[in-house]
Design an enzyme around this catalytic site. Structure first.
Site, short mmCIF file in Angstrom:
data_model
loop_
_atom_site.label_atom_id
_atom_site.label_comp_id
_atom_site.label_asym_id
_atom_site.label_seq_id
_atom_site.Cartn_x
_atom_site.Cartn_y
_atom_site.Cartn_z
CB ALA A 152 -4.83 -8.04 7.52
CE LYS A 183 -2.84 -3.24 0.21
NZ LYS A 183 -2.58 -4.77 -0.16
CG ASP A 235 -3.01 -15.90 6.48
OD1 ASP A 235 -3.51 -15.49 6.33
OD2 ASP A 235 -1.74 -15.42 5.28
CG HIS A 289 -24.08 16.90 -0.89
ND1 HIS A 289 -24.24 16.43 -1.83
CD2 HIS A 289 -24.35 18.27 -1.09
CE1 HIS A 289 -24.12 16.50 -3.01
NE2 HIS A 289 -23.55 17.54 -3.08
C1 LIG Z 1 1.58 -8.92 -1.62
C2 LIG Z 1 0.47 -9.33 0.03
C3 LIG Z 1 -0.97 -8.32 0.23
C4 LIG Z 1 -1.63 -8.38 1.82
N1 LIG Z 1 -2.34 -7.47 0.95
C5 LIG Z 1 -3.26 -7.71 2.35
C6 LIG Z 1 -4.29 -6.63 2.29
O1 LIG Z 1 -4.26 -5.69 2.16
N2 LIG Z 1 -5.30 -7.59 3.55
C7 LIG Z 1 -5.01 -7.86 3.73
O2 LIG Z 1 -5.92 -7.66 5.08
N3 LIG Z 1 -4.10 -8.70 4.25
C8 LIG Z 1 -3.56 -8.76 2.90
N4 LIG Z 1 -3.10 -9.46 2.94
C9 LIG Z 1 -2.66 -10.72 3.75
C10 LIG Z 1 -1.84 -10.76 5.23
O3 LIG Z 1 -0.71 -10.79 5.12
C11 LIG Z 1 -2.04 -11.70 6.09
O4 LIG Z 1 -3.61 -12.27 5.71
C12 LIG Z 1 -1.96 -11.70 7.01
O5 LIG Z 1 -0.26 -11.70 7.68
C13 LIG Z 1 -2.08 -13.62 8.02
O6 LIG Z 1 -1.63 -12.48 9.30
P1 LIG Z 1 -0.73 -14.19 10.35
O7 LIG Z 1 -1.04 -13.29 11.84
O8 LIG Z 1 -1.93 -15.57 10.12
O9 LIG Z 1 0.14 -14.32 9.56
P2 LIG Z 1 2.32 -14.06 9.37
O10 LIG Z 1 1.59 -12.14 9.02
O11 LIG Z 1 2.28 -14.81 8.06
O12 LIG Z 1 2.91 -14.15 10.43
C14 LIG Z 1 3.24 -14.77 11.11
C15 LIG Z 1 4.34 -15.19 11.60
O13 LIG Z 1 4.63 -16.30 12.42
C16 LIG Z 1 6.18 -15.55 12.29
N5 LIG Z 1 6.67 -17.45 12.26
C17 LIG Z 1 6.43 -18.48 11.93
N6 LIG Z 1 6.61 -19.89 12.22
C18 LIG Z 1 7.41 -19.56 13.24
C19 LIG Z 1 8.07 -20.43 13.81
N7 LIG Z 1 7.66 -21.86 14.08
N8 LIG Z 1 8.65 -19.63 15.47
C20 LIG Z 1 8.19 -18.40 15.24
N9 LIG Z 1 7.88 -17.81 14.32
C21 LIG Z 1 7.27 -18.40 13.31
C22 LIG Z 1 6.87 -15.54 11.24
O14 LIG Z 1 7.97 -14.93 11.04
C23 LIG Z 1 5.77 -14.55 11.04
O15 LIG Z 1 5.93 -13.03 11.58
C24 LIG Z 1 -1.44 -10.01 1.85
C25 LIG Z 1 -0.60 -10.69 1.35
C26 LIG Z 1 0.70 -10.74 0.74
C27 LIG Z 1 1.28 -11.50 0.52
#
Ligand SMILES: Cc1cc2nc3c(=O)[nH]c(=O)nc-3n(C[C@H](O)[C@H](O)[C@H](O)COP(=O)(O)OP(=O)(O)OC[C@H]3O[C@@H](n4cnc5c(N)ncnc54)[C@H](O)[C@@H]3O)c2cc1C
Length: 503
Positions: free
Chosen positions: A352, A55, A344, A476
């Site tokens: 997110a 963004k 995810d 408006h």
């Molecule tokens: C290019 C792109 C653009 C996006 N734009 C949007 C958007 O505009 N709006 C939106 O809602 N979503 C967007 N998303 C999706 C969004 O980024 C994800 O849905 C979100 O980040 C998921 O959050 P999470 O906490 O489940 O996992 P993640 O953000 O993947 O975080 C998981 C964390 O766990 C850590 N981790 C993993 N395994 C281990 C372990 N064994 N030990 C310790 N740490 C670990 C990783 O390092 C990471 O920091 C986008 C995704 C991409 C790729």
């Protein structure tokens, strides 16, 4: 490391993305002694490789396009041009501000943050080990499930409860040539030091479409290849068609109902990948009608897989489905007592804000509150130019579900604020059920769509009707009036467009 050295917490959260960090903060606020383990940077994919950096860069694209057309507003600007390295530097600053902010919030709320890779060594215990080198290519795909642990034990944490919030990673499609230099995932695209002259993007869902919109604005020659009938295929068909028209006007070549069957070096002896061009073979889904496109970069914008590798989930007895996503109920509980999963890695909705909401619910549940997830009113936004945002059922899905459907469409050309703004591309479409007029879905393509959708989300959350939206006084001239006008159209009482034929 001997087991008795384990530090005991009420909650251990594994993963500090938009799922894990709000879960940890909320748990601490609710009085739980909480630890969070993160192997890279807090903020996860969203802050470091996803929502925020894209963004920030899309905003640069928007400023550039506005300046290129500034004469339309009576503002004359000469010699407008792009400094891509400054775009990247600004992106990094924005990311750092936000990730530093998350780190401060965790600290301020008393969460113990442990750096390293967590892996289960028992049903309620994780060992935190040192992190190996991230295999970041120079613009190549970034397999971020690693950096896996390098085995150096750093800490052992026992949680009365645990939340797995480890996120997801780009999936590489099984296409010949996918591992050539010059073929990147979305993560690798950030590492390109310059705007590619030509780029082929595989997949026109949100991630692919945003990169297409951005690189086209920055001057690249963009070709998108999408297997389904329209770009952003999960969205209402009207929005997909409108985006396809808008992309075509901006010179983006969108090939729908097509797929990539092979990527190869374009010419012998001219280097490969980013050192030389690639040749991409594009066919119908059944392999017929092959055509070839020469390009400098191929961006694979489809597919994610769960980050469960290296977690040793089996030691905790946590079940996954066949593709590895962790199965949870509506309270985010896995099959293993005391272990929750959010974001995810659950494969529910890969966004997110869903991860964050799941995190808050999971922590509430762990603290003993009666909370559950409800996925009925989940908004989605795609930050292309024009923007796209939606909530609820598309018209087709509402009909499939057996609803007697009434629809109202309102074009931004008919809206005063859109005219003053100088951005009139797009429409708002409201889908409702005919008898009680309950809103089933709201779909927007146009200026600030992502900031307009919350009214639709609230309408869905409160089970509001078309009349509720139409009878609400909107300021408006605002872009927000478009939703009210679309509701009026659906009611057959439009003020600012001609009356539609009854359907
Ligand atoms: C290019 C792109 C653009 C996006 N734009 C949007 C958007 O505009 N709006 C939106 O809602 N979503 C967007 N998303 C999706 C969004 O980024 C994800 O849905 C979100 O980040 C998921 O959050 P999470 O906490 O489940 O996992 P993640 O953000 O993947 O975080 C998981 C964390 O766990 C850590 N981790 C993993 N395994 C281990 C372990 N064994 N030990 C310790 N740490 C670990 C990783 O390092 C990471 O920091 C986008 C995704 C991409 C790729």
């Amino acid at each position: 490391m001997p087991e008795e050295t384990a530090q005991v917490f009420d909650l251990v959260v594994v993963g500090g993305g938009p799922g894990g960090y709000p879960a940890a903060i909320r748990a601490a606020q609710l009085g739980l002694r909480t630890a969070l383990v993160e192997k890279e940077r807090v903020g996860g994919v969203c802050l470091n490789w996803g929502c925020i950096p894209t963004k920030a860069m899309l905003r640069s694209a928007e400023v550039l396009e506005t300046m290129q057309h500034s004469a339309e507003y009576g503002v004359l600007a000469d010699n407008v041009r792009l400094d891509y390295s400054a775009v990247l530097r600004r992106k990094e600053r924005v990311v750092k501000t936000l990730t530093d902010g998350v780190a401060s919030l965790l600290k301020a709320n008393g969460v113990t943050v442990v750096d390293g890779h967590a892996q289960f060594v028992g049903p309620k215990t994780v060992e935190v080990v040192g992190v190996g080198e991230a295999p970041l290519g120079d613009g190549g795909p970034r397999y971020n499930a690693p950096p896996a642990g390098d085995g150096r034990p750093l800490a052992r944490l026992e949680g009365r409860n645990l939340i797995v919030a480890t996120g997801s990673t780009p999936l590489l499609l099984p296409i010949p040539g996918i591992d050539l230099p010059g073929v990147v995932t979305s993560d690798g695209a950030f590492l390109l030091g310059e705007v590619p002259r030509r780029i082929v993007i595989i997949g026109a869902s949100a991630v692919g479409a945003e990169w297409a919109s951005m690189f086209a604005a920055f001057g690249a020659d963009v070709t998108m290849v999408e297997l389904l009938a329209t770009p952003i295929p999960a969205e209402d068909e009207d929005l997909g068609k409108a985006l396809a028209r808008s992309f075509a006007r901006r010179g983006i070549k969108v090939q729908t109902r097509r797929t990539v069957s092979e990527i190869a070096p374009a010419a012998k002896g001219r280097g490969r990948g980013k050192d030389g061009p690639l040749r991409v073979t594009i066919t119908d889904p059944d392999g017929q009608r092959p055509t070839q496109v020469e390009t400098d970069v191929v961006l694979v914008g489809v597919g994610r897989r769960p980050n469960t590798g290296g977690l040793d989930l089996e030691r905790a007895g946590v079940a996954t489905d066949q593709r590895g996503w962790i199965e949870v109920d509506d309270r985010l509980r896995t099959n293993a007592p005391g272990i929750h999963a959010i974001g995810d890695v659950t494969g529910k909705v890969l966004l997110a804000h869903v991860a964050s909401h799941q995190g808050l619910v999971a922590s509430g549940v762990i603290a003993g509150h009666d909370e559950r997830m409800n996925y009925r009113a989940v908004p989605a936004a795609t930050f292309t130019h024009p923007e796209v945002a939606s909530v609820g059922l598309t018209e087709a899905k509402a009909r499939e579900a057996g609803h007697d459907v009434v629809v109202g469409r309102f074009p931004f050309t008919a809206l005063g604020r859109a005219q003053t703004y100088g951005v009139t591309d797009g429409l708002v479409k409201v889908v409702a059920e005919r008898k009680y007029r309950e809103v089933l879905g709201v779909h927007i393509i146009g200026p600030s769509a992502s900031d307009l959708i919350p009214e639709g989300v609230l309408a869905m959350h409160l089970e509001a009707t078309l009349d509720d939206i139409a009878d609400t006084i909107h300021a408006h001239p605002t872009l927000g009036e478009s939703g009210m006008e679309a509701a009026m159209v659906a009611l057959g009482l439009p003020v600012h467009t001609s009356r539609p034929r009854r359907r």
